[in-house]
Write a protein that holds these residues in place. Structure first.
Motif, mmCIF file in Angstrom:
data_model
loop_
_atom_site.group_PDB
_atom_site.id
_atom_site.type_symbol
_atom_site.label_atom_id
_atom_site.label_comp_id
_atom_site.label_asym_id
_atom_site.label_seq_id
_atom_site.Cartn_x
_atom_site.Cartn_y
_atom_site.Cartn_z
ATOM 1 N N GLN A 196 0.734 -1.131 0.028
ATOM 2 C CA GLN A 196 0.038 0.044 0.123
ATOM 3 C C GLN A 196 1.028 1.352 -0.116
ATOM 4 O O GLN A 196 1.866 1.106 0.682
ATOM 5 C CB GLN A 196 -0.842 0.271 1.335
ATOM 6 C CG GLN A 196 -1.905 -0.990 1.069
ATOM 7 C CD GLN A 196 -3.029 -0.845 2.415
ATOM 8 O OE1 GLN A 196 -2.585 -0.233 3.512
ATOM 9 N NE2 GLN A 196 -4.137 -1.402 2.494
ATOM 10 N N THR A 197 0.408 2.176 -0.607
ATOM 11 C CA THR A 197 1.271 3.344 -0.813
ATOM 12 C C THR A 197 0.394 4.637 -0.277
ATOM 13 O O THR A 197 -0.924 4.468 -0.484
ATOM 14 C CB THR A 197 1.638 3.588 -2.356
ATOM 15 O OG1 THR A 197 0.455 3.964 -3.041
ATOM 16 C CG2 THR A 197 2.609 2.700 -2.735
ATOM 17 N N THR A 198 1.066 5.570 0.734
ATOM 18 C CA THR A 198 0.248 6.605 1.272
ATOM 19 C C THR A 198 0.938 8.046 0.308
ATOM 20 O O THR A 198 2.025 8.012 0.355
ATOM 21 C CB THR A 198 0.171 6.596 2.394
ATOM 22 O OG1 THR A 198 2.059 6.903 2.954
ATOM 23 C CG2 THR A 198 -0.357 5.504 3.120
ATOM 24 N N SER A 199 -0.241 8.886 -0.030
ATOM 25 C CA SER A 199 0.549 10.135 -0.642
ATOM 26 C C SER A 199 0.034 11.249 0.395
ATOM 27 O O SER A 199 -0.545 11.210 1.179
ATOM 28 C CB SER A 199 -0.305 10.128 -1.971
ATOM 29 O OG SER A 199 -1.721 10.542 -1.773
ATOM 30 N N GLN A 200 1.030 12.049 0.212
ATOM 31 C CA GLN A 200 0.977 13.142 1.121
ATOM 32 C C GLN A 200 -0.214 14.179 0.377
ATOM 33 O O GLN A 200 -0.428 14.230 -0.643
ATOM 34 C CB GLN A 200 2.366 14.293 0.982
ATOM 35 C CG GLN A 200 3.671 13.399 1.312
ATOM 36 C CD GLN A 200 3.495 12.956 2.936
ATOM 37 O OE1 GLN A 200 2.904 14.250 3.785
ATOM 38 N NE2 GLN A 200 3.755 11.944 3.588
ATOM 39 N N ARG A 219 -2.397 17.231 -0.435
ATOM 40 C CA ARG A 219 -1.844 18.453 -1.110
ATOM 41 C C ARG A 219 -1.648 19.548 -0.075
ATOM 42 O O ARG A 219 -2.591 19.950 0.573
ATOM 43 C CB ARG A 219 -2.874 19.012 -2.317
ATOM 44 C CG ARG A 219 -2.549 20.127 -3.145
ATOM 45 C CD ARG A 219 -3.578 20.326 -4.280
ATOM 46 N NE ARG A 219 -4.749 20.893 -3.685
ATOM 47 C CZ ARG A 219 -5.771 21.033 -4.868
ATOM 48 N NH1 ARG A 219 -5.733 20.464 -5.834
ATOM 49 N NH2 ARG A 219 -7.100 21.667 -4.226
ATOM 50 N N ARG A 221 -4.599 17.218 5.887
ATOM 51 C CA ARG A 221 -4.599 15.674 5.640
ATOM 52 C C ARG A 221 -6.245 15.310 5.817
ATOM 53 O O ARG A 221 -6.632 14.358 4.948
ATOM 54 C CB ARG A 221 -3.987 15.054 6.858
ATOM 55 C CG ARG A 221 -3.856 13.536 6.671
ATOM 56 C CD ARG A 221 -3.204 12.827 8.061
ATOM 57 N NE ARG A 221 -3.972 12.962 8.980
ATOM 58 C CZ ARG A 221 -3.589 13.686 10.024
ATOM 59 N NH1 ARG A 221 -2.544 14.423 9.854
ATOM 60 N NH2 ARG A 221 -4.307 13.902 11.247
ATOM 61 N N ASP A 268 -8.232 16.738 2.485
ATOM 62 C CA ASP A 268 -7.352 16.820 1.240
ATOM 63 C C ASP A 268 -8.349 16.329 0.231
ATOM 64 O O ASP A 268 -9.187 15.544 0.074
ATOM 65 C CB ASP A 268 -6.388 15.711 1.352
ATOM 66 C CG ASP A 268 -5.479 15.934 0.269
ATOM 67 O OD1 ASP A 268 -5.011 16.736 -0.318
ATOM 68 O OD2 ASP A 268 -5.120 14.614 -0.498
#
Length: 261
Positions: free
Chosen positions: A4-8, A10, A98, A101
């Motif tokens: 799983q990837t988590t994006s920051q 914006r 967060r 977002d």
């Protein structure tokens, strides 16, 4: 198993709103939210020493979904939380970005302070300083970092000028001179064209932020100022940035966290 990837979230344009008590910082934010809420996703962080009253006011006005308005209770003099140690505000802004977002703009309202209050550029990208005509027509001439070098100076409540014997045009001219030509706008919530001028400035700032054409500027440290307390000396003079403060008898007071008003 797929990693799983988590994006920051914006990064929103962060605008600080500072100024003395009663000048209309909260109403300025309300004006901006009403004017821009259909164009931008906006969040608000308010600051007060011991209360969340400004946040409750904005929620009651219905200018944004209530959950996008959050309060920080600083527990110390207002400028500490926007200038010296911005941690609690920075965390609040990042949490808001967060949780909702993507946000386009986050407005950070300082607690009411004096004419020298300024935000650290590590907290906000640009800052508005708010005065009002009821504070006196001469106040804009007095200068100081907030008046002189904030990105925008707002002269608020101009509709009250006839009742307090203030010449608005002269006050605006004095403000422009004190700011060496930097942006000044006169605003009244009862005059929609003035609110639109304020909103247009924010649109332009947001466009510059997105385009990489705006660099946060540090208006400079606050001037030395006196803090009254119930000690035998009666208080102390404090200068932000040096970590110490001179008491009324010339000795030093403790750290900023010990401020009392």
């Amino acid at each position: 198993m797929t990693a799983q990837t988590t994006s920051q979230p914006r990064r929103a344009l962060r605008l600080g709103v500072a100024g003395p008590v009663g000048t209309g910082k909260s109403s300025t934010i309300a004006n901006l939210c009403r004017a821009l809420a259909e164009e931008f996703r906006i969040g608000v962080i308010t600051n007060d020493i011991y209360t969340d009253e400004d946040a409750r006011f904005l929620r009651s006005e219905g200018v944004l979904p209530g959950e996008r308005i959050r309060a920080v209770e600083t527990g110390a003099c207002p400028h500490t939380a926007i200038r010296d140690d911005v941690t609690m505000n920075l965390l609040a802004v990042e949490d808001l970005e967060r949780d909702f977002d993507p946000l386009d703009i986050v407005l950070v309202e300082s607690g009411g302070d004096n004419l020298t209050a300024t935000f650290a550029p590590s907290l906000v990208d640009a800052q508005l300083f708010v005065l009002d005509v009821a504070g006196g027509g001469d106040v804009a001439r007095k200068g100081g970092p907030g008046i002189g070098r904030a990105d925008l100076l707002v002269i608020n409540k101009i509709d009250l000028a006839p009742y307090v014997d203030v010449d608005v045009e002269q006050m605006l001219a004095d403000a422009s001179q004190a700011r060496e030509g930097r942006a000044v706008v006169g605003v009244s919530r009862k005059q929609p064209e003035t609110v639109e001028t304020l909103a247009r400035w924010v649109r332009e700032m947001h466009a510059a932020f997105l385009g990489g054409g705006h660099t946060p500027q540090d208006p400079g440290p606050m001037a030395p100022h006196f803090h009254a307390d119930d000690s035998e000396e009666g208080g102390y003079v404090h200068t932000h940035g040096d970590g110490d403060a001179a008491t009324a008898d010339g000795s030093t007071a403790g750290a900023v966290a010990g401020h009392r008003h």
